[in-house]
Design an enzyme around this catalytic site. Sequence first.
Site, PDB file in Angstrom:
ATOM      1  N   GLN A 279      10.140  -5.900   2.125  1.00  0.00           N
ATOM      2  CA  GLN A 279       9.783  -7.259   1.699  1.00  0.00           C
ATOM      3  C   GLN A 279       9.119  -7.373   0.326  1.00  0.00           C
ATOM      4  O   GLN A 279       9.467  -8.261  -0.459  1.00  0.00           O
ATOM      5  CB  GLN A 279       8.850  -7.895   2.757  1.00  0.00           C
ATOM      6  CG  GLN A 279       8.533  -9.337   2.436  1.00  0.00           C
ATOM      7  CD  GLN A 279       7.598 -10.024   3.414  1.00  0.00           C
ATOM      8  OE1 GLN A 279       7.026 -11.040   3.088  1.00  0.00           O
ATOM      9  NE2 GLN A 279       7.430  -9.505   4.617  1.00  0.00           N
TER      10      GLN A 279
ATOM     11  N   ASN B 113       9.941   0.026  -4.790  1.00  0.00           N
ATOM     12  CA  ASN B 113       8.759   0.070  -3.910  1.00  0.00           C
ATOM     13  C   ASN B 113       8.956   1.144  -2.841  1.00  0.00           C
ATOM     14  O   ASN B 113       8.698   0.936  -1.668  1.00  0.00           O
ATOM     15  CB  ASN B 113       8.446  -1.297  -3.287  1.00  0.00           C
ATOM     16  CG  ASN B 113       9.469  -1.767  -2.283  1.00  0.00           C
ATOM     17  OD1 ASN B 113      10.661  -1.722  -2.570  1.00  0.00           O
ATOM     18  ND2 ASN B 113       9.034  -2.220  -1.115  1.00  0.00           N
TER      19      ASN B 113
ATOM     20  N   TYR C 121       2.342  -0.975   4.973  1.00  0.00           N
ATOM     21  CA  TYR C 121       3.074  -2.191   5.336  1.00  0.00           C
ATOM     22  C   TYR C 121       2.126  -3.391   5.259  1.00  0.00           C
ATOM     23  O   TYR C 121       0.901  -3.230   5.159  1.00  0.00           O
ATOM     24  CB  TYR C 121       3.635  -2.071   6.755  1.00  0.00           C
ATOM     25  CG  TYR C 121       4.899  -1.224   6.822  1.00  0.00           C
ATOM     26  CD1 TYR C 121       6.124  -1.750   6.446  1.00  0.00           C
ATOM     27  CD2 TYR C 121       4.862   0.087   7.276  1.00  0.00           C
ATOM     28  CE1 TYR C 121       7.288  -0.987   6.505  1.00  0.00           C
ATOM     29  CE2 TYR C 121       6.017   0.856   7.342  1.00  0.00           C
ATOM     30  CZ  TYR C 121       7.228   0.315   6.949  1.00  0.00           C
ATOM     31  OH  TYR C 121       8.376   1.063   7.005  1.00  0.00           O
ATOM     32  N   GLU C 122       2.731  -4.574   5.356  1.00  0.00           N
ATOM     33  CA  GLU C 122       2.015  -5.843   5.213  1.00  0.00           C
ATOM     34  C   GLU C 122       0.614  -5.867   5.841  1.00  0.00           C
ATOM     35  O   GLU C 122      -0.389  -6.104   5.174  1.00  0.00           O
ATOM     36  CB  GLU C 122       2.873  -6.955   5.847  1.00  0.00           C
ATOM     37  CG  GLU C 122       2.182  -8.291   6.025  1.00  0.00           C
ATOM     38  CD  GLU C 122       1.871  -8.995   4.713  1.00  0.00           C
ATOM     39  OE1 GLU C 122       2.796  -9.136   3.897  1.00  0.00           O
ATOM     40  OE2 GLU C 122       0.723  -9.404   4.513  1.00  0.00           O
TER      41      GLU C 122
ATOM     42  N   ASP D 140       2.786  -8.361   1.266  1.00  0.00           N
ATOM     43  CA  ASP D 140       4.139  -8.108   0.754  1.00  0.00           C
ATOM     44  C   ASP D 140       4.556  -9.139  -0.289  1.00  0.00           C
ATOM     45  O   ASP D 140       4.725  -8.827  -1.456  1.00  0.00           O
ATOM     46  CB  ASP D 140       5.148  -8.157   1.909  1.00  0.00           C
ATOM     47  CG  ASP D 140       5.192  -6.845   2.670  1.00  0.00           C
ATOM     48  OD1 ASP D 140       4.806  -5.816   2.105  1.00  0.00           O
ATOM     49  OD2 ASP D 140       5.611  -6.851   3.833  1.00  0.00           O
TER      50      ASP D 140
ATOM     51  N   GLY E 163     -14.186 -23.117  -0.101  1.00  0.00           N
ATOM     52  CA  GLY E 163     -14.700 -23.674  -1.353  1.00  0.00           C
ATOM     53  C   GLY E 163     -15.973 -24.476  -1.148  1.00  0.00           C
ATOM     54  O   GLY E 163     -16.661 -24.323  -0.137  1.00  0.00           O
ATOM     55  N   GLY E 164     -16.271 -25.344  -2.075  1.00  0.00           N
ATOM     56  CA  GLY E 164     -17.532 -26.086  -2.044  1.00  0.00           C
ATOM     57  C   GLY E 164     -17.501 -27.357  -1.218  1.00  0.00           C
ATOM     58  O   GLY E 164     -18.531 -28.024  -1.077  1.00  0.00           O
TER      59      GLY E 164
HETATM   60  N1  CAO Z   1      20.141   7.241  -2.622  1.00  0.00           N
HETATM   61  C1  CAO Z   1      19.533   8.337  -2.149  1.00  0.00           C
HETATM   62  N2  CAO Z   1      18.316   8.305  -1.577  1.00  0.00           N
HETATM   63  C2  CAO Z   1      17.689   7.132  -1.499  1.00  0.00           C
HETATM   64  C3  CAO Z   1      18.271   5.949  -1.998  1.00  0.00           C
HETATM   65  C4  CAO Z   1      19.550   6.036  -2.587  1.00  0.00           C
HETATM   66  N3  CAO Z   1      20.179   4.973  -3.067  1.00  0.00           N
HETATM   67  N4  CAO Z   1      17.415   4.922  -1.757  1.00  0.00           N
HETATM   68  C5  CAO Z   1      16.344   5.452  -1.145  1.00  0.00           C
HETATM   69  N5  CAO Z   1      16.496   6.775  -0.981  1.00  0.00           N
HETATM   70  C6  CAO Z   1      15.563   7.720  -0.387  1.00  0.00           C
HETATM   71  C7  CAO Z   1      14.309   7.886  -1.180  1.00  0.00           C
HETATM   72  O1  CAO Z   1      14.561   8.738  -2.278  1.00  0.00           O
HETATM   73  C8  CAO Z   1      13.374   8.486  -0.136  1.00  0.00           C
HETATM   74  O2  CAO Z   1      13.661   9.858  -0.028  1.00  0.00           O
HETATM   75  P1  CAO Z   1      12.525  11.025   0.008  1.00  0.00           P
HETATM   76  O3  CAO Z   1      11.629  10.679   1.163  1.00  0.00           O
HETATM   77  O4  CAO Z   1      13.322  12.252   0.207  1.00  0.00           O
HETATM   78  O5  CAO Z   1      11.808  10.972  -1.281  1.00  0.00           O
HETATM   79  C9  CAO Z   1      13.882   7.846   1.159  1.00  0.00           C
HETATM   80  O6  CAO Z   1      15.096   7.200   0.837  1.00  0.00           O
HETATM   81  C10 CAO Z   1      13.008   6.829   1.855  1.00  0.00           C
HETATM   82  O7  CAO Z   1      12.182   6.116   1.020  1.00  0.00           O
HETATM   83  P2  CAO Z   1      10.747   5.606   1.530  1.00  0.00           P
HETATM   84  O8  CAO Z   1       9.887   6.803   1.806  1.00  0.00           O
HETATM   85  O9  CAO Z   1      10.235   4.642   0.533  1.00  0.00           O
HETATM   86  O10 CAO Z   1      11.082   4.835   2.895  1.00  0.00           O
HETATM   87  P3  CAO Z   1      10.286   4.799   4.286  1.00  0.00           P
HETATM   88  O11 CAO Z   1      11.151   3.979   5.162  1.00  0.00           O
HETATM   89  O12 CAO Z   1       9.911   6.135   4.767  1.00  0.00           O
HETATM   90  O13 CAO Z   1       8.938   4.011   3.942  1.00  0.00           O
HETATM   91  C11 CAO Z   1       7.628   2.132   3.173  1.00  0.00           C
HETATM   92  C12 CAO Z   1       8.940   2.615   3.816  1.00  0.00           C
HETATM   93  C13 CAO Z   1       7.770   0.659   2.910  1.00  0.00           C
HETATM   94  C14 CAO Z   1       6.457   2.407   4.110  1.00  0.00           C
HETATM   95  C15 CAO Z   1       7.410   2.883   1.838  1.00  0.00           C
HETATM   96  O14 CAO Z   1       8.562   2.731   1.056  1.00  0.00           O
HETATM   97  C16 CAO Z   1       6.198   2.410   1.045  1.00  0.00           C
HETATM   98  O15 CAO Z   1       5.044   2.718   1.362  1.00  0.00           O
HETATM   99  N6  CAO Z   1       6.444   1.689  -0.036  1.00  0.00           N
HETATM  100  C17 CAO Z   1       5.390   1.237  -0.950  1.00  0.00           C
HETATM  101  C18 CAO Z   1       4.605   0.119  -0.371  1.00  0.00           C
HETATM  102  C19 CAO Z   1       5.458  -1.054   0.027  1.00  0.00           C
HETATM  103  O16 CAO Z   1       6.221  -1.594  -0.737  1.00  0.00           O
HETATM  104  N7  CAO Z   1       5.263  -1.511   1.248  1.00  0.00           N
HETATM  105  C20 CAO Z   1       5.827  -2.782   1.667  1.00  0.00           C
HETATM  106  C21 CAO Z   1       6.865  -2.628   2.620  1.00  0.00           C
HETATM  107  S1  CAO Z   1       7.240  -4.202   3.313  1.00  0.00           S
HETATM  108  O17 CAO Z   1       6.116  -4.413   4.527  1.00  0.00           O
END
Ligand code: CAO
Length: 415
Positions: free
Chosen positions: A17, A96, A138-139, A168, A247-248
Amino acid sequence: MGKALDGVRILDFTHVQSGPTCTQLLAWFGADVIKVERAGAGDVTREQLRDIPDADSLYFTMLNGNKRSVTLDTKNPQGKRVLERMIRECDVLVENFAPGAMERMGFSWEHIQTLNPRMIVASVKGFGPGPYEDCKVYENVAQCVGGAASTTGFDDGPPVVSGAQIGDSGTGLHLALGIVTALYQRTHTGRGQKVLAAMQDGVLNLCRVKLRDQQRLDRDGVMKEYPQYPNESFGDAVPRAGNASGGGQPGWILKCKGWETDPNAYIYFIAQAPVWDRICKLIGREEWIDDPLYATASARLPHLKEIFAEIERWTMHRTKFEAMAVLNRQNIPCGPILSMKEIAADESLRDTGTIVEVDHPVRGKYLTVGNPIKLSDSPTEVTRSPLLGEHTDEVLAEFGYSATDIRSLRASGAI
Ligand code: CAO
């Protein structure tokens, strides 16, 4: 008519998101947003909370309008070369991922800079530099670590998270501002830069009035507009203030006609000082206008519960819309508690493009929230979200790949 961000090309590596909110806004302002997704899977939200089998979910469709979708495996050697070419020709890369994912992919800030020194690299992370910088967020985690949860809810209950996605979507908004600011600075410097919006920081920014209150509490030990005053004691941290105004001008949520069965038959009422005499006349308590216990805003603070109970005796005999109409005629600030059902049906929100109906080839018609920011010279047309990889061939052709190149990339699994 042109758009504010015409000519800006964005490589969109966002998912879930926070990032998608940011790039959707930039697309509404006219940027060409190319969403890069993993072949076969795509943004995880395509299949989260699905309401129609095999159709992209509302979660995905409502956050990814006006974008193009390309599938690309950025860990495949040929895929990496495609990405390098795209980086050379785009203005902004937004991501992200979890901390370190871009580096693990081989696309550190330093590497991106050597490919394209003008590129702006914008990231949402859960935390800024510090002890938690490697954590996924997450959010609701963001709402908790940014100070929102500890200050939301009622004093006699646990911390509460808000339905507004301030972690988010709030951080996505912050990031979008950072990106357009960096684009503007680039017009003078010619250089790109890193833009970081940490979710904890974004939530805290939206909670700044609570940090204001912490300092007031530290100094005075009491905050007279809080519902805890004057009957309950304050601890050493900002307490949950229920529905009190931040607020006030004191405010509270009051029951309206039908509250016994309708969970949203309520109105937010602000006892604004300049209209105190009108409030008194309306509820039949004219004697409060000159009574020294009620006549001034500071004199009223110890009596807010009693005052709002008295006003509620008036609102309970009107529907929230009747109360709204009468109160607004008297210039008394107030607002009905609108349900999502009521908002979805609101004609005026549709007229302004804040709620938009979009047609999708698989799921059919759906409602989305349009651009909440209206520019007079850059109107927004909301279009549907892309299917997974819908624009892969089209976009690669724009980056100079021939039909033969695209076939061979497909055969290698890069796209
Ligand atoms: N081709 C190849 N690999 C890809 C790719 C693509 N097109 N797109 C994504 N990937 C891979 C990434 O390289 C990553 O690989 P590694 O773990 O080997 O480095 C993997 O996909 C997963 O990415 P991720 O770790 O970001 O995903 P997740 O589901 O494990 O985590 C989240 C999700 C949201 C917790 C994490 O991305 C995060 O903390 N993001 C930052 C904060 C954020 O934006 N949070 C809001 C989320 S909405 O509530």
